[in-house]
Write a protein that holds these residues in place. Structure first.
Motif, PDB file in Angstrom:
ATOM      1  N   SER A 242       0.816  -1.212   0.000  1.00  0.00           N
ATOM      2  CA  SER A 242       0.000   0.000   0.000  1.00  0.00           C
ATOM      3  C   SER A 242       0.853   1.267   0.000  1.00  0.00           C
ATOM      4  O   SER A 242       0.356   2.361  -0.295  1.00  0.00           O
ATOM      5  N   GLN A 243       2.145   1.134   0.313  1.00  0.00           N
ATOM      6  CA  GLN A 243       3.033   2.297   0.358  1.00  0.00           C
ATOM      7  C   GLN A 243       3.872   2.450  -0.910  1.00  0.00           C
ATOM      8  O   GLN A 243       4.625   3.421  -1.025  1.00  0.00           O
ATOM      9  N   ALA A 244       3.748   1.519  -1.833  1.00  0.00           N
ATOM     10  CA  ALA A 244       4.616   1.511  -3.011  1.00  0.00           C
ATOM     11  C   ALA A 244       4.494   2.798  -3.820  1.00  0.00           C
ATOM     12  O   ALA A 244       5.494   3.362  -4.286  1.00  0.00           O
ATOM     13  N   ARG A 245       3.263   3.279  -4.003  1.00  0.00           N
ATOM     14  CA  ARG A 245       3.054   4.496  -4.792  1.00  0.00           C
ATOM     15  C   ARG A 245       3.713   5.701  -4.115  1.00  0.00           C
ATOM     16  O   ARG A 245       4.372   6.513  -4.770  1.00  0.00           O
ATOM     17  N   ALA A 246       3.558   5.791  -2.789  1.00  0.00           N
ATOM     18  CA  ALA A 246       4.141   6.927  -2.065  1.00  0.00           C
ATOM     19  C   ALA A 246       5.670   6.876  -2.096  1.00  0.00           C
ATOM     20  O   ALA A 246       6.325   7.919  -2.210  1.00  0.00           O
ATOM     21  N   VAL A 247       6.238   5.677  -2.002  1.00  0.00           N
ATOM     22  CA  VAL A 247       7.704   5.555  -2.064  1.00  0.00           C
ATOM     23  C   VAL A 247       8.205   6.008  -3.432  1.00  0.00           C
ATOM     24  O   VAL A 247       9.191   6.753  -3.532  1.00  0.00           O
ATOM     25  N   LYS A 248       7.523   5.579  -4.489  1.00  0.00           N
ATOM     26  CA  LYS A 248       7.911   5.988  -5.840  1.00  0.00           C
ATOM     27  C   LYS A 248       7.810   7.509  -5.985  1.00  0.00           C
ATOM     28  O   LYS A 248       8.718   8.164  -6.521  1.00  0.00           O
ATOM     29  N   ASN A 249       6.692   8.078  -5.511  1.00  0.00           N
ATOM     30  CA  ASN A 249       6.534   9.534  -5.558  1.00  0.00           C
ATOM     31  C   ASN A 249       7.656  10.241  -4.804  1.00  0.00           C
ATOM     32  O   ASN A 249       8.180  11.272  -5.244  1.00  0.00           O
ATOM     33  N   SER A 250       8.010   9.668  -3.656  1.00  0.00           N
ATOM     34  CA  SER A 250       9.008  10.297  -2.793  1.00  0.00           C
ATOM     35  C   SER A 250      10.373  10.342  -3.459  1.00  0.00           C
ATOM     36  O   SER A 250      11.099  11.338  -3.357  1.00  0.00           O
ATOM     37  N   ARG A 251      10.735   9.260  -4.121  1.00  0.00           N
ATOM     38  CA  ARG A 251      12.011   9.234  -4.841  1.00  0.00           C
ATOM     39  C   ARG A 251      12.004  10.289  -5.956  1.00  0.00           C
ATOM     40  O   ARG A 251      13.005  10.982  -6.176  1.00  0.00           O
ATOM     41  N   THR A 252      10.869  10.414  -6.636  1.00  0.00           N
ATOM     42  CA  THR A 252      10.748  11.408  -7.706  1.00  0.00           C
ATOM     43  C   THR A 252      10.925  12.821  -7.158  1.00  0.00           C
ATOM     44  O   THR A 252      11.661  13.641  -7.730  1.00  0.00           O
ATOM     45  N   ILE A 253      10.257  13.118  -6.050  1.00  0.00           N
ATOM     46  CA  ILE A 253      10.339  14.447  -5.453  1.00  0.00           C
ATOM     47  C   ILE A 253      11.755  14.736  -4.970  1.00  0.00           C
ATOM     48  O   ILE A 253      12.291  15.841  -5.163  1.00  0.00           O
ATOM     49  N   ALA A 254      12.408  13.750  -4.342  1.00  0.00           N
ATOM     50  CA  ALA A 254      13.780  13.948  -3.863  1.00  0.00           C
ATOM     51  C   ALA A 254      14.724  14.248  -5.021  1.00  0.00           C
ATOM     52  O   ALA A 254      15.564  15.156  -4.948  1.00  0.00           O
ATOM     53  N   GLU A 255      14.585  13.488  -6.099  1.00  0.00           N
ATOM     54  CA  GLU A 255      15.456  13.691  -7.258  1.00  0.00           C
ATOM     55  C   GLU A 255      15.187  15.043  -7.925  1.00  0.00           C
ATOM     56  O   GLU A 255      16.115  15.739  -8.364  1.00  0.00           O
ATOM     57  N   ARG A 256      13.923  15.429  -7.965  1.00  0.00           N
ATOM     58  CA  ARG A 256      13.546  16.702  -8.576  1.00  0.00           C
ATOM     59  C   ARG A 256      14.017  17.880  -7.718  1.00  0.00           C
ATOM     60  O   ARG A 256      14.467  18.905  -8.233  1.00  0.00           O
ATOM     61  N   THR A 257      13.924  17.749  -6.412  1.00  0.00           N
ATOM     62  CA  THR A 257      14.224  18.855  -5.509  1.00  0.00           C
ATOM     63  C   THR A 257      15.713  19.010  -5.242  1.00  0.00           C
ATOM     64  O   THR A 257      16.251  20.126  -5.280  1.00  0.00           O
ATOM     65  N   ILE A 258      16.385  17.890  -4.967  1.00  0.00           N
ATOM     66  CA  ILE A 258      17.793  17.952  -4.577  1.00  0.00           C
ATOM     67  C   ILE A 258      18.713  17.888  -5.788  1.00  0.00           C
ATOM     68  O   ILE A 258      19.734  18.573  -5.852  1.00  0.00           O
ATOM     69  N   GLY A 259      18.367  17.034  -6.741  1.00  0.00           N
ATOM     70  CA  GLY A 259      19.073  17.031  -8.020  1.00  0.00           C
ATOM     71  C   GLY A 259      20.383  16.275  -8.069  1.00  0.00           C
ATOM     72  O   GLY A 259      21.027  16.235  -9.115  1.00  0.00           O
ATOM     73  N   THR A 260      20.813  15.671  -6.960  1.00  0.00           N
ATOM     74  CA  THR A 260      22.073  14.929  -6.949  1.00  0.00           C
ATOM     75  C   THR A 260      21.840  13.506  -7.442  1.00  0.00           C
ATOM     76  O   THR A 260      20.872  12.855  -7.024  1.00  0.00           O
ATOM     77  N   PRO A 261      22.708  12.970  -8.325  1.00  0.00           N
ATOM     78  CA  PRO A 261      22.523  11.596  -8.811  1.00  0.00           C
ATOM     79  C   PRO A 261      22.422  10.593  -7.662  1.00  0.00           C
ATOM     80  O   PRO A 261      23.218  10.637  -6.714  1.00  0.00           O
ATOM     81  N   GLY A 262      21.427   9.712  -7.731  1.00  0.00           N
ATOM     82  CA  GLY A 262      21.243   8.670  -6.729  1.00  0.00           C
ATOM     83  C   GLY A 262      20.551   9.114  -5.466  1.00  0.00           C
ATOM     84  O   GLY A 262      20.350   8.306  -4.550  1.00  0.00           O
ATOM     85  N   VAL A 263      20.140  10.396  -5.382  1.00  0.00           N
ATOM     86  CA  VAL A 263      19.591  10.911  -4.136  1.00  0.00           C
ATOM     87  C   VAL A 263      18.238  10.295  -3.791  1.00  0.00           C
ATOM     88  O   VAL A 263      17.794  10.367  -2.642  1.00  0.00           O
ATOM     89  N   GLY A 264      17.585   9.642  -4.750  1.00  0.00           N
ATOM     90  CA  GLY A 264      16.323   8.971  -4.449  1.00  0.00           C
ATOM     91  C   GLY A 264      16.458   7.937  -3.349  1.00  0.00           C
ATOM     92  O   GLY A 264      15.496   7.643  -2.623  1.00  0.00           O
ATOM     93  N   ASN A 265      17.674   7.383  -3.191  1.00  0.00           N
ATOM     94  CA  ASN A 265      17.900   6.387  -2.144  1.00  0.00           C
ATOM     95  C   ASN A 265      17.732   6.961  -0.739  1.00  0.00           C
ATOM     96  O   ASN A 265      17.589   6.207   0.228  1.00  0.00           O
ATOM     97  N   VAL A 266      17.761   8.291  -0.599  1.00  0.00           N
ATOM     98  CA  VAL A 266      17.626   8.898   0.719  1.00  0.00           C
ATOM     99  C   VAL A 266      16.250   8.625   1.313  1.00  0.00           C
ATOM    100  O   VAL A 266      16.059   8.691   2.531  1.00  0.00           O
ATOM    101  N   ILE A 267      15.283   8.300   0.472  1.00  0.00           N
ATOM    102  CA  ILE A 267      13.923   8.044   0.942  1.00  0.00           C
ATOM    103  C   ILE A 267      13.800   6.690   1.632  1.00  0.00           C
ATOM    104  O   ILE A 267      13.261   6.585   2.732  1.00  0.00           O
TER     105      ILE A 267
END
Length: 420
Positions: A242-267
């Motif tokens: 049930s959290q899969a969609r939110a995790v995917k969204n979160s990685r997208t937002i992190a990458e869009r906001t921070i912009g550092t390669p691989g930063v989606g893993n911070v989620i």
């Protein structure tokens, strides 16, 4: 005459100049934490509420007389229960020559509101106050209540919101809306937990002149461990379907906001930051003690035993003896279901107003939202923001973001409190 959701939406737009004036008045109050007195901002909030027919209480909470909280309530005893939360305090502006404008001017220029706190979070707070005032004066029949929690120590301690939650002011809340800065492309619906991890190295003292031959240097030991600390970032969170969609969204937002390669893993993995190193007492003495403090952020579902195992492994990998770890588990990862009434209503209204997709997502940091979620209350953060200037120089926010946020809050409150 029955007041409708559409009429209230139109009223927000008709009174947007009043909203912007409120933002300016808040920004012009110089209440940097912990430098300035917070009382002028607290008094302003209470006076504004009183001008719009809302009684409030100034309460001395855990922060003491210098950091009181403000509580107010409107609505009925039966029905849906909403909490609005915000803070008046702002971080220091730093050197004034770093600013291109007066940080306490509240100037509007080229479609932007300028000044310290515009994004974090005086404009967000203004939206909460404005929405509550308009609903109260409209005569709309609310099928439930709105409880306002305003604190003035969020930037330095965060005791105010914790006090509200520990003393029954959020009991039974069906929704909590915090006006912290997010921007309109996301709703914060979850965040990471916090671990304060300390590595301590023990050595044997000796005279510095023979340090290469005698004694056991604790700083040198610690220095051999620190390069391996980032291996903790391999420890993952654990999410259900049930959290899969939110995790995917979160990685997208992190990458869009921070912009550092691989930063989606911070989620969905741990993050680490060595923030403090201490050791030694004299330059001519081999130190027998050294320590470092590490800020570890824990994804939702992160298991403590996995972190401990990773720490034990990195110490062993360093090949150093006499280094130990201690743990202060400060908060756990937490989230609100992205299909809750609070989230679905807010998302729809954001997308209707902005005509853009909004992604409910988890935050890579932590905030006061955790206190409400610990009580089982669905909780979000959403507010106007330009992230670049937050806690830095030249903080600002787009005027259209402020106005749209007020529209969105009003429509969402109507949805939850039965104003059709």
């Amino acid at each position: 005459m029955t007041v409708t959701k559409e009429q209230l939406h139109e009223a927000v737009l008709a009174h947007q100049d009043d909203l912007l004036k409120l933002c300016q008045q808040l920004i012009q109050i110089k209440n940097q934490s912990p430098i300035d007195d917070q009382e002028p901002a607290i008094k302003f909030v209470r006076d504004y509420l009183a001008e719009h027919g809302i009684e409030s209480e100034r309460i001395v909470a855990d922060g003491g007389e210098d950091y009181p909280v403000v509580y107010a309530r409107i609505g009925s005893d039966e029905g849906f229960r909403v909490v609005l939360n915000g803070h008046v305090d702002v971080v220091p502006v730093g050197k004034l020559d770093g600013w291109d404008f007066d940080p306490f001017g509240g100037e509007i220029r080229d479609g932007k509101m300028l000044g310290r706190g515009t994004s974090d979070m005086k404009c967000g707070l203004a939206v909460l106050l404005f929405s509550m005032a308009m609903l109260n004066e409209s005569g709309a029949e609310l099928k439930g209540d709105i409880r306002l929690h305003v604190v003035c120590d969020e930037e330095i301690a965060g005791t105010g919101t914790k006090w509200f939650c520990e003393n029954g002011y959020a009991d039974g809340a069906d929704a909590v809306m915090i006006g912290e800065p997010t921007g309109h492309d996301t709703i914060e619906i979850g965040q990471k937990g916090i671990l304060h991890l300390t590595f301590t190295a023990h050595g044997v003292p000796g005279h510095g002149s023979t340090g290469n031959y005698k004694g056991d240097n604790a700083i040198n030991k610690l220095a051999k461990v620190i390069p391996f600390i980032d291996e903790i970032t391999a420890v993952p969170g654990h999410y259900d379907e049930s959290q899969a969609r939110a995790v995917k969204n979160s990685r997208t937002i992190a990458e869009r906001t921070i912009g550092t390669p691989g930063v989606g893993n911070v989620i969905d993995h741990c993050s680490t930051n060595v923030g403090i190193i201490q050791g030694g007492g004299k330059i001519n003495q081999v130190p027998d003690f050294a320590s470092c403090s590490v800020d570890v952020r824990l994804p939702y579902g992160c298991k403590h035993e996995e972190v401990v195992a990773a720490v034990d492994a990195l110490i062993a990998k360093s090949g150093v003896e006499g280094v130990e770890a201690s743990y202060n588990w400060t908060a756990e990862g937490n989230y609100t279901d992205d299909e809750s009434k609070l989230v679905t209503s807010l998302k729809k209204n954001i997308e209707d107003v902005w005509n853009e997709e909004c992604l409910p997502a988890y935050q890579w940091a932590s905030s006061d939202a955790a206190h409400y979620r610990a009580l089982g209350a669905p909780t979000i953060q959403f507010g106007p923001a330009n992230n670049e200037g937050i806690h830095g120089y030249n903080e600002d926010v787009d005027v259209i973001d402020i106005v749209h946020s007020a529209e969105i809050y009003m429509m969402s409150l109507c949805d939850m409190l039965g104003v059709e």
